[in-house]
Write a protein that holds these residues in place. Structure first.
Motif, PDB file in Angstrom:
ATOM      1  N   ALA A  72       8.230   2.945  -0.974  1.00  0.00           N
ATOM      2  CA  ALA A  72       8.860   2.064   0.162  1.00  0.00           C
ATOM      3  C   ALA A  72       8.091   0.926   0.487  1.00  0.00           C
ATOM      4  O   ALA A  72       8.470  -0.155   0.863  1.00  0.00           O
ATOM      5  CB  ALA A  72       8.752   3.252   1.584  1.00  0.00           C
ATOM      6  N   ASN A  73       6.660   0.599   0.002  1.00  0.00           N
ATOM      7  CA  ASN A  73       5.952  -0.559   0.244  1.00  0.00           C
ATOM      8  C   ASN A  73       5.885  -1.399  -1.055  1.00  0.00           C
ATOM      9  O   ASN A  73       5.317  -2.328  -1.134  1.00  0.00           O
ATOM     10  CB  ASN A  73       4.589   0.009   0.491  1.00  0.00           C
ATOM     11  N   LEU A  74       6.709  -0.988  -2.075  1.00  0.00           N
ATOM     12  CA  LEU A  74       6.739  -1.953  -3.285  1.00  0.00           C
ATOM     13  C   LEU A  74       7.258  -3.291  -2.906  1.00  0.00           C
ATOM     14  O   LEU A  74       8.350  -3.457  -2.349  1.00  0.00           O
ATOM     15  CB  LEU A  74       7.533  -1.293  -4.299  1.00  0.00           C
ATOM     16  N   PRO A  75       6.546  -4.415  -3.599  1.00  0.00           N
ATOM     17  CA  PRO A  75       7.072  -5.735  -3.441  1.00  0.00           C
ATOM     18  C   PRO A  75       8.309  -5.875  -4.346  1.00  0.00           C
ATOM     19  O   PRO A  75       8.384  -4.968  -5.321  1.00  0.00           O
ATOM     20  CB  PRO A  75       5.992  -6.411  -3.876  1.00  0.00           C
ATOM     21  N   MET A  76       9.057  -6.965  -4.065  1.00  0.00           N
ATOM     22  CA  MET A  76      10.343  -7.091  -5.025  1.00  0.00           C
ATOM     23  C   MET A  76       9.917  -7.350  -6.257  1.00  0.00           C
ATOM     24  O   MET A  76      10.318  -7.185  -7.470  1.00  0.00           O
ATOM     25  CB  MET A  76      11.193  -8.165  -4.429  1.00  0.00           C
ATOM     26  N   PRO A  77       9.031  -8.408  -6.551  1.00  0.00           N
ATOM     27  CA  PRO A  77       8.749  -9.062  -7.819  1.00  0.00           C
ATOM     28  C   PRO A  77       8.064  -8.033  -8.571  1.00  0.00           C
ATOM     29  O   PRO A  77       7.202  -7.061  -8.115  1.00  0.00           O
ATOM     30  CB  PRO A  77       7.659 -10.090  -7.609  1.00  0.00           C
ATOM     31  N   PRO A  78       8.420  -7.890  -9.879  1.00  0.00           N
ATOM     32  CA  PRO A  78       7.932  -6.817 -10.831  1.00  0.00           C
ATOM     33  C   PRO A  78       6.343  -7.087 -10.993  1.00  0.00           C
ATOM     34  O   PRO A  78       5.796  -7.776 -11.195  1.00  0.00           O
ATOM     35  CB  PRO A  78       8.552  -7.013 -12.196  1.00  0.00           C
ATOM     36  N   GLY A  79       5.749  -5.770 -10.623  1.00  0.00           N
ATOM     37  CA  GLY A  79       4.136  -5.743 -10.637  1.00  0.00           C
ATOM     38  C   GLY A  79       3.405  -6.258 -12.075  1.00  0.00           C
ATOM     39  O   GLY A  79       2.507  -6.771 -12.171  1.00  0.00           O
ATOM     40  N   ARG A  80       4.255  -5.689 -13.352  1.00  0.00           N
ATOM     41  CA  ARG A  80       3.489  -6.067 -14.275  1.00  0.00           C
ATOM     42  C   ARG A  80       4.152  -7.235 -15.202  1.00  0.00           C
ATOM     43  O   ARG A  80       3.925  -7.347 -16.103  1.00  0.00           O
ATOM     44  CB  ARG A  80       3.651  -4.645 -15.288  1.00  0.00           C
ATOM     45  N   HIS A  81       5.058  -7.991 -14.612  1.00  0.00           N
ATOM     46  CA  HIS A  81       5.589  -9.395 -14.877  1.00  0.00           C
ATOM     47  C   HIS A  81       6.058  -9.481 -16.156  1.00  0.00           C
ATOM     48  O   HIS A  81       5.692 -10.362 -16.844  1.00  0.00           O
ATOM     49  CB  HIS A  81       4.252 -10.454 -14.808  1.00  0.00           C
ATOM     50  N   PHE A  82       7.059  -8.290 -16.317  1.00  0.00           N
ATOM     51  CA  PHE A  82       7.865  -8.558 -17.716  1.00  0.00           C
ATOM     52  C   PHE A  82       9.286  -7.991 -17.464  1.00  0.00           C
ATOM     53  O   PHE A  82       9.618  -7.267 -16.565  1.00  0.00           O
ATOM     54  CB  PHE A  82       7.051  -7.818 -18.749  1.00  0.00           C
ATOM     55  N   ALA A  83      10.134  -8.448 -18.385  1.00  0.00           N
ATOM     56  CA  ALA A  83      11.440  -7.922 -18.520  1.00  0.00           C
ATOM     57  C   ALA A  83      11.788  -7.334 -19.775  1.00  0.00           C
ATOM     58  O   ALA A  83      11.246  -7.733 -20.879  1.00  0.00           O
ATOM     59  CB  ALA A  83      12.270  -8.944 -18.188  1.00  0.00           C
ATOM     60  N   ILE A  84      12.682  -6.313 -19.926  1.00  0.00           N
ATOM     61  CA  ILE A  84      13.158  -5.746 -21.114  1.00  0.00           C
ATOM     62  C   ILE A  84      14.879  -6.057 -21.132  1.00  0.00           C
ATOM     63  O   ILE A  84      15.380  -5.650 -20.091  1.00  0.00           O
ATOM     64  CB  ILE A  84      12.847  -4.345 -21.149  1.00  0.00           C
TER      65      ILE A  84
END
Ligand code: ZN
Length: 193
Positions: free
Chosen positions: A23-35
């Motif tokens: 529930a507390n996860l921020p919106m930006p991806p924590g590991r800063h990558f995309a697939i």
């Protein structure tokens, strides 16, 4: 409602019951990558790439192609949400290798029912009506996986909205082994500048 619908709802009830601190996860991806990868049901990017909720963006479409809409998502991914490296991952035995634009357009013009496939190719039931709207869509089929990965990495790399410092890696997922196999010339072409 269908059985699948009920199964999905039951699975979700279980998932939400054990939701914990997600529930507390921020919106930006924590590991800063995309697939960017294919929608094929045999591919599970969370498993093959070791993702947990909140880790990365996963953009999926038929073939994992760098379509305009995939690029729209990638641009949002770095511009607003801070990803810094991208993977393009196509796969062996992709359905997109089994037809061409002409075949798909012909099937759709014949009827909108699900087509069948055998050793001689795709067949339509012919129980129309169909539609010629398929003629206006580039289906982004894949005659060759190495080439399609290279093509898509290059398209992303050279796109005017993509900054030079984002590396784009090219891979093929092997559906027989679960392994990611690098397309070396694609990763090379996708290097950050
Ligand atoms: Zn596929």
């Amino acid at each position: 409602m269908s059985q699948v619908h009920d199964e999905v709802m039951a699975a979700n009830t279980g998932y939400a019951a054990d939701f914990g601190d997600k529930a507390n996860l921020p919106m930006p991806p924590g590991r800063h990558f995309a697939i960017l990868t294919c929608m094929d049901a045999r591919l599970d990017p969370a498993k093959y790439a070791g993702l947990s909720e909140g880790d990365a963006h996963v953009i999926r479409n038929a073939g994992g192609r760098a379509s305009d809409d995939a690029i729209r998502s990638l641009v949002i991914s770095y511009k607003l949400l801070g990803t810094r490296e991208w993977f393009v991952i196509h796969h062996t035995d992709c359905g997109m290798e089994t037809f061409t634009d002409d075949i798909m357009r012909g099937l759709l013009a014949s009827s909108l029912k699900t087509a069948s496939v055998d050793a001689s190719g795709w067949h339509d039931s012919g129980k129309g009506p169909g539609s010629t709207e398929g003629n206006y869509i580039d289906w982004l089929t894949i005659p060759n996986q190495e080439k399609s990965v290279l093509e898509d990495v290059l398209r992303i790399r050279n796109h005017p909205l993509v900054p030079e410092e984002i590396p784009v890696y090219g891979y093929i997922y092997d559906v027989k082994s679960g392994k990611l196999v690098e397309v070396v010339n694609a990763t090379e072409a996708g290097k950050a500048k």
